[in-house]
Design a protein around this motif. Structure first.
Motif, mmCIF file in Angstrom:
data_model
loop_
_atom_site.group_PDB
_atom_site.id
_atom_site.type_symbol
_atom_site.label_atom_id
_atom_site.label_comp_id
_atom_site.label_asym_id
_atom_site.label_seq_id
_atom_site.Cartn_x
_atom_site.Cartn_y
_atom_site.Cartn_z
ATOM 1 N N VAL A 16 0.842 -1.203 0.000
ATOM 2 C CA VAL A 16 0.000 0.000 0.000
ATOM 3 C C VAL A 16 0.874 1.248 0.000
ATOM 4 N N GLN A 17 1.921 1.252 0.799
ATOM 5 C CA GLN A 17 2.814 2.415 0.845
ATOM 6 C C GLN A 17 3.506 2.622 -0.503
ATOM 7 N N ALA A 18 3.940 1.536 -1.125
ATOM 8 C CA ALA A 18 4.584 1.644 -2.438
ATOM 9 C C ALA A 18 3.606 2.203 -3.468
ATOM 10 N N GLN A 55 7.183 -6.600 -4.766
ATOM 11 C CA GLN A 55 8.294 -6.614 -5.714
ATOM 12 C C GLN A 55 7.905 -5.624 -6.798
ATOM 13 N N ILE A 56 8.806 -4.697 -7.066
ATOM 14 C CA ILE A 56 8.494 -3.563 -7.926
ATOM 15 C C ILE A 56 9.446 -3.540 -9.117
ATOM 16 N N GLY A 64 13.133 -3.758 -6.488
ATOM 17 C CA GLY A 64 13.149 -4.437 -5.194
ATOM 18 C C GLY A 64 11.827 -4.209 -4.502
ATOM 19 N N GLY A 65 11.894 -4.001 -3.193
ATOM 20 C CA GLY A 65 10.695 -3.789 -2.401
ATOM 21 C C GLY A 65 10.485 -2.327 -2.068
ATOM 22 N N PHE A 66 9.622 -2.077 -1.086
ATOM 23 C CA PHE A 66 9.316 -0.695 -0.719
ATOM 24 C C PHE A 66 10.542 0.040 -0.204
#
Length: 84
Positions: A16-18, A55-56, A64-66
């Motif tokens: 959600v933050q990402a 995973q972005i 990577g991640g947030f």
């Protein structure tokens, strides 16, 4: 602007933050819920080498991640990646 692929689950606060960060920057986000599709989970693992969410990917680049996404934003690099 590059499309962002965000692999997530329905209960992940970091996802959600990402998504919120990317939305604030006006990035087009393709959200893929891996908790609803085992095939998408397998794809995420194959692409990223990781089993955790989020995973972005920006375009084809694995961010990577947030934590990594947020670090890129803090360093002033995220906007450039989204535009390139």
């Amino acid at each position: 602007m590059n499309t962002v692929t965000l692999y997530s689950t329905g209960t992940c606060p970091w996802c959600v933050q990402a998504e919120n960060l990317l939305n604030r920057l006006g990035a087009p986000v393709e959200k893929i819920r891996v908790d609803q599709s085992p095939a998408q989970l397998d794809t995420m693992i194959a692409r990223s080498g990781r089993r955790t969410v989020p995973q972005i990917f920006i375009g084809e680049r694995h961010v990577g991640g947030f934590s990594e996404l947020h670090a890129l934003e803090q360093q002033g690099e995220l906007a450039g990646l989204l535009r390139s």
